[in-house]
Structures are given as structure tokens and as C-alpha cells.
Design a protein around this motif. Structure first.
Motif, mmCIF file in Angstrom:
data_model
loop_
_atom_site.group_PDB
_atom_site.id
_atom_site.type_symbol
_atom_site.label_atom_id
_atom_site.label_comp_id
_atom_site.label_asym_id
_atom_site.label_seq_id
_atom_site.Cartn_x
_atom_site.Cartn_y
_atom_site.Cartn_z
ATOM 1 N N UNK A 150 -0.310 -3.840 5.491
ATOM 2 C CA UNK A 150 -1.112 -4.470 4.431
ATOM 3 C C UNK A 150 -0.376 -4.541 3.093
ATOM 4 N N UNK A 151 0.881 -4.868 3.134
ATOM 5 C CA UNK A 151 1.642 -5.018 1.893
ATOM 6 C C UNK A 151 1.047 -6.160 1.058
ATOM 7 N N UNK A 152 0.596 -5.869 -0.181
ATOM 8 C CA UNK A 152 -0.043 -6.911 -0.999
ATOM 9 C C UNK A 152 0.776 -8.187 -1.150
ATOM 10 N N UNK A 153 2.110 -8.068 -1.216
ATOM 11 C CA UNK A 153 2.956 -9.260 -1.376
ATOM 12 C C UNK A 153 2.897 -10.167 -0.147
ATOM 13 N N UNK A 154 2.610 -9.598 1.023
ATOM 14 C CA UNK A 154 2.509 -10.404 2.251
ATOM 15 C C UNK A 154 1.182 -11.143 2.346
ATOM 16 N N UNK A 155 0.197 -10.708 1.552
ATOM 17 C CA UNK A 155 -1.151 -11.281 1.638
ATOM 18 C C UNK A 155 -1.491 -12.184 0.446
ATOM 19 N N UNK A 164 -7.789 -7.035 2.617
ATOM 20 C CA UNK A 164 -6.588 -6.219 2.833
ATOM 21 C C UNK A 164 -6.367 -5.255 1.669
ATOM 22 N N UNK A 165 -6.550 -5.741 0.452
ATOM 23 C CA UNK A 165 -6.373 -4.894 -0.728
ATOM 24 C C UNK A 165 -7.417 -3.779 -0.769
ATOM 25 N N UNK A 166 -8.653 -4.109 -0.458
ATOM 26 C CA UNK A 166 -9.700 -3.082 -0.496
ATOM 27 C C UNK A 166 -9.430 -1.988 0.543
ATOM 28 N N UNK A 179 -5.142 7.255 -8.474
ATOM 29 C CA UNK A 179 -4.506 6.301 -9.385
ATOM 30 C C UNK A 179 -4.038 5.062 -8.624
ATOM 31 N N UNK A 180 -3.385 5.295 -7.480
ATOM 32 C CA UNK A 180 -2.929 4.174 -6.655
ATOM 33 C C UNK A 180 -4.119 3.374 -6.125
ATOM 34 N N UNK A 181 -5.175 4.087 -5.738
ATOM 35 C CA UNK A 181 -6.374 3.421 -5.219
ATOM 36 C C UNK A 181 -6.979 2.511 -6.286
ATOM 37 N N UNK A 182 -7.102 3.024 -7.505
ATOM 38 C CA UNK A 182 -7.687 2.228 -8.589
ATOM 39 C C UNK A 182 -6.818 1.021 -8.912
ATOM 40 N N UNK A 183 -5.500 1.201 -8.879
ATOM 41 C CA UNK A 183 -4.579 0.091 -9.152
ATOM 42 C C UNK A 183 -4.770 -1.034 -8.128
ATOM 43 N N UNK A 184 -4.929 -0.663 -6.867
ATOM 44 C CA UNK A 184 -5.126 -1.661 -5.808
ATOM 45 C C UNK A 184 -6.486 -2.342 -5.953
#
Length: 210
Positions: A150-155, A164-166, A179-184
Motif C-alpha cells: 500500500x505504498x501511497x505513491x503507487x496509489x 489504501x491510505x486509511x 504520528x505516522x498514522x496521523x500523517x497518513x
């Protein structure tokens, strides 16, 4: 007098046409031949596609009948063949049906999803199968494995981008990486055409992280 001039003009036009045809006849023949070949190719391609579609549709109906008659092993064998077909929709149908028939066997489902992810099906379908694998193996994947799915750049151009991001954010949250969760989650909620149901869910998760 006017009639004579008109006749002369017509003769000149005919001479020009004849000279043009003589000068460029080989080029014109080649162009005409290429047009005929192109038409033949397009027509043949459509006929082949229609014949394949009829064949695969017939095969899929047989498979559904086998499933209805509880002949699961035989249906699976036919689905294994159908998933290698040359038309995307039948590949996806076969893979999806195999997943459904293997719902009691998680390892088998993951194996089927791995096949789908590495096959040459269309990207949007492949993205959905990546999401299914991420959900199925949620607790057994590390960060690198999850990002491979689920790489954001691929989606970026995918209709499944928000979902996918959620899920990726949920993964980080499950690992205690708030922190990473909130960023996504922030990336997901900023998507312009985000469906309202996802927006409300993300707003709630972001609020709980503050």
C-alpha cells in the motif's frame, strides 16, 4: 470561346491528375494497402475478442453450475485455467471466485492474492487485490511488507487511494506509531473527491489522535 477555355482547363486538370498518379502510384498503393491491412487487423481483433469472450463466458457458467452442485474441486481446476485467460475481466472473475471458495483457508487465499498481484491484470484490479491481502494479513506483515502493498505513491491515480491510505494509517496505529498514522490520515482526508463516508471516519480518527 469560353467553352474552348473550359475544355482546355479540364484537359489540364486531367493531365495533372494523370501525372500525379504516375509519379506517386507506388506510394498510393502502399498507403492503400496499409489501410486495408489496418482494417483487416481491427476486424480480426474484434472477432477474436468476441469469440474468446463467448468461450470464457460459457466456461464461467459451467464453473458456476459445478459450484452449485458442490463440485468444488472440479470448479477450482477450471478456475485455475480461467485465471490465465487473455481477457482481464475473466481473470479477475476467476481470481475472485477462487478467493471466495478458499475463504476457510487463509494461506490459500494469500497464495491466490500473491498470484493476482504479480499477474498482468489491470492496475485498478491489482490495487484492490493488494488491499485485500493487506487486510487479510494485517497482523502478520511488518512495515516494509505493508508499504510494498500500500505504498501511497503507487496509489496516486487509483480509485482505491483513500481506502489504501486509511488502511495504512490503521496499520501504523496498530503498531503504536501515532504520528505516522496521523500523517497518513491527513493525506487521505485532503484528497479532493474523498467520499463522505471515508471523510467522517477519518475526521473521527484524527480527532482521537489529537
Amino acid at each position: 470561346m469560353s467553352q474552348i477555355f473550359n475544355e482546355i482547363e479540364e484537359d489540364l486538370k486531367q493531365d495533372k491528375l494523370i501525372n500525379f498518379l504516375k509519379k506517386y502510384k507506388f506510394i498510393l498503393i502502399i498507403i492503400f494497402s496499409l489501410i486495408l491491412i489496418l482494417i483487416f487487423f481491427v476486424v480480426s481483433k474484434n472477432i477474436i475478442f468476441e469469440n474468446r469472450a463467448k468461450k470464457y463466458t460459457h466456461e464461467y457458467v459451467i464453473i458456476l453450475n459445478l459450484i452449485n452442485n458442490k463440485k468444488i474441486d472440479e470448479a477450482k481446476k477450471k478456475l485455475e485455467i480461467l485465471k490465465t485467460s487473455k481477457i482481464n475481466i475473466y481473470k479477475v472473475l476467476a481470481i475472485s471466485k477462487l478467493l471466495e471458495l478458499s475463504k476457510e483457508n487463509k494461506n490459500e487465499q494469500i497464495s491466490i492474492l500473491d498470484y493476482a498481484i504479480n499477474s498482468n491484470i489491470e492496475k485498478n484490479d491489482k490495487d484492490l487485490f493488494k488491499i485485500k491481502k493487506a487486510l487479510l494479513a494485517f497482523e502478520n506483515l511488518d512495515e516494509t511488507q505493508f508499504l510494498n502493498l500500500l505504498n501511497p505513491s503507487d496509489f496516486k491515480e487509483s480509485p482505491w487511494r483513500v481506502l489504501a491510505l486509511e488502511i495504512l494509517g490503521d496499520f501504523y496505529l496498530s503498531k503504536g506509531q501515532k504520528i505516522k498514522a496521523k500523517d497518513i490520515y491527513d493525506q487521505a482526508i485532503k484528497i479532493i473527491d474523498i467520499p463522505e463516508i471515508f471523510k467522517k471516519d477519518l475526521e473521527k480518527k484524527i480527532k482521537e489522535l489529537k
